[in-house]
Design an enzyme around this catalytic site. Structure first.
Site, PDB file in Angstrom:
ATOM      1  N   ARG A  14       0.840  -1.211   0.000  1.00 35.02           N
ATOM      2  CA  ARG A  14       0.000   0.000   0.000  1.00 35.02           C
ATOM      3  C   ARG A  14       0.868   1.252   0.000  1.00 35.02           C
ATOM      4  O   ARG A  14       0.599   2.207  -0.725  1.00 35.02           O
ATOM      5  CB  ARG A  14      -0.932  -0.016   1.201  1.00 35.02           C
ATOM      6  CG  ARG A  14      -1.926   1.112   1.189  1.00 35.02           C
ATOM      7  CD  ARG A  14      -2.857   1.047   2.391  1.00 35.02           C
ATOM      8  NE  ARG A  14      -3.840   2.080   2.290  1.00 35.02           N
ATOM      9  CZ  ARG A  14      -5.138   1.886   2.291  1.00 35.02           C
ATOM     10  NH1 ARG A  14      -5.623   0.675   2.405  1.00 35.02           N
ATOM     11  NH2 ARG A  14      -5.974   2.893   2.204  1.00 35.02           N
ATOM     12  N   ALA A  18       0.972   4.058  -2.901  1.00 31.85           N
ATOM     13  CA  ALA A  18       0.665   5.432  -2.504  1.00 31.85           C
ATOM     14  C   ALA A  18       1.799   6.376  -2.905  1.00 31.85           C
ATOM     15  O   ALA A  18       1.551   7.489  -3.378  1.00 31.85           O
ATOM     16  CB  ALA A  18       0.415   5.506  -1.005  1.00 31.85           C
ATOM     17  N   ALA A  28       2.205  15.787 -12.326  1.00 27.08           N
ATOM     18  CA  ALA A  28       1.076  16.577 -12.826  1.00 27.08           C
ATOM     19  C   ALA A  28       1.233  18.036 -12.401  1.00 27.08           C
ATOM     20  O   ALA A  28       0.943  18.953 -13.181  1.00 27.08           O
ATOM     21  CB  ALA A  28      -0.238  16.002 -12.314  1.00 27.08           C
ATOM     22  N   GLU A  38       7.308  27.876  -8.336  1.00 22.45           N
ATOM     23  CA  GLU A  38       7.549  27.735  -6.900  1.00 22.45           C
ATOM     24  C   GLU A  38       8.549  26.621  -6.606  1.00 22.45           C
ATOM     25  O   GLU A  38       9.408  26.768  -5.730  1.00 22.45           O
ATOM     26  CB  GLU A  38       6.220  27.466  -6.185  1.00 22.45           C
ATOM     27  CG  GLU A  38       5.298  28.657  -6.220  1.00 22.45           C
ATOM     28  CD  GLU A  38       3.838  28.314  -6.041  1.00 22.45           C
ATOM     29  OE1 GLU A  38       3.021  29.267  -6.034  1.00 22.45           O
ATOM     30  OE2 GLU A  38       3.489  27.130  -5.906  1.00 22.45           O
ATOM     31  N   GLU A  73      -0.345  25.241  -3.302  1.00 21.64           N
ATOM     32  CA  GLU A  73      -0.511  25.337  -4.760  1.00 21.64           C
ATOM     33  C   GLU A  73      -1.047  24.029  -5.333  1.00 21.64           C
ATOM     34  O   GLU A  73      -1.937  24.031  -6.197  1.00 21.64           O
ATOM     35  CB  GLU A  73       0.813  25.700  -5.430  1.00 21.64           C
ATOM     36  CG  GLU A  73       0.680  26.031  -6.895  1.00 21.64           C
ATOM     37  CD  GLU A  73      -0.110  27.300  -7.138  1.00 21.64           C
ATOM     38  OE1 GLU A  73      -1.123  27.221  -7.880  1.00 21.64           O
ATOM     39  OE2 GLU A  73       0.265  28.354  -6.604  1.00 21.64           O
ATOM     40  N   GLU A  89     -19.758  25.151 -17.203  1.00 18.95           N
ATOM     41  CA  GLU A  89     -20.662  26.269 -16.974  1.00 18.95           C
ATOM     42  C   GLU A  89     -20.319  26.957 -15.650  1.00 18.95           C
ATOM     43  O   GLU A  89     -19.837  26.342 -14.710  1.00 18.95           O
ATOM     44  CB  GLU A  89     -22.129  25.820 -16.984  1.00 18.95           C
ATOM     45  CG  GLU A  89     -22.528  24.914 -15.831  1.00 18.95           C
ATOM     46  CD  GLU A  89     -22.144  23.461 -16.028  1.00 18.95           C
ATOM     47  OE1 GLU A  89     -22.243  22.717 -15.036  1.00 18.95           O
ATOM     48  OE2 GLU A  89     -21.727  23.065 -17.120  1.00 18.95           O
ATOM     49  N   TRP A 116      10.563  35.050   5.405  1.00 18.07           N
ATOM     50  CA  TRP A 116      11.847  35.221   4.719  1.00 18.07           C
ATOM     51  C   TRP A 116      12.399  36.643   4.855  1.00 18.07           C
ATOM     52  O   TRP A 116      13.600  36.811   5.089  1.00 18.07           O
ATOM     53  CB  TRP A 116      11.723  34.816   3.248  1.00 18.07           C
ATOM     54  CG  TRP A 116      11.967  33.360   3.089  1.00 18.07           C
ATOM     55  CD1 TRP A 116      11.070  32.353   3.210  1.00 18.07           C
ATOM     56  CD2 TRP A 116      13.231  32.747   2.841  1.00 18.07           C
ATOM     57  NE1 TRP A 116      11.693  31.145   3.037  1.00 18.07           N
ATOM     58  CE2 TRP A 116      13.009  31.352   2.807  1.00 18.07           C
ATOM     59  CE3 TRP A 116      14.518  33.237   2.632  1.00 18.07           C
ATOM     60  CZ2 TRP A 116      14.035  30.447   2.574  1.00 18.07           C
ATOM     61  CZ3 TRP A 116      15.533  32.334   2.398  1.00 18.07           C
ATOM     62  CH2 TRP A 116      15.301  30.959   2.375  1.00 18.07           C
TER      63      TRP A 116
END
Length: 126
Positions: A14, A18, A28, A38, A73, A89, A116
């Site tokens: 598993r 994962a 992606a 970033e 993000e 729509e 920072w």
């Protein structure tokens, strides 16, 4: 009701699958310009954090805020993907979900910038 094959896996199998899905998600994310920017910036900021930090906790704060921006993000992109998947729509709730995801990214960027700036000013003058 059909059960997902991932639910049938246990233990290290598993974890292995994962991890594969997580890497797929990072790949992606790479196709999203904001995440890519970033991530590239983090390649500069994370080593820099180790240089300017005076204590390990300061390094954790600097690095943690950079990673938090990337996490936010990715979550924002996930929300946008789901909303776009539901339909093209316009719907008030869809717009609200996207706006709130964007606001979350903005807040994480402001937090990161504040941490920072404080650390760099402290490093420069003290």
């Amino acid at each position: 009701m059909n059960t997902s094959p991932i639910k049938k896996r246990h233990g290290l199998q598993r974890v292995w699958y994962a991890a594969g899905y997580s890497l797929k998600g990072l790949r992606a994310g790479w196709h999203e310009p904001a995440f890519r920017q970033e991530l590239l910036l983090s390649l500069v900021l994370i080593p820099l954090a180790l240089v300017i930090a005076r204590q390990w906790l300061e390094a954790v704060a600097l690095i943690g805020t950079v990673v938090l921006v990337m996490i936010t993000e990715l979550l924002n992109t996930a929300v946008e993907s789901v909303v776009d998947r539901v339909g093209p729509e316009w719907h008030e709730l869809s717009g609200r979900a996207k706006d709130m995801g964007s606001a979350a990214v903005l807040l994480s960027l402001l937090l990161c910038g504040g941490v920072w700036v404080t650390a760099v000013v402290r490093w420069w003058w003290y």
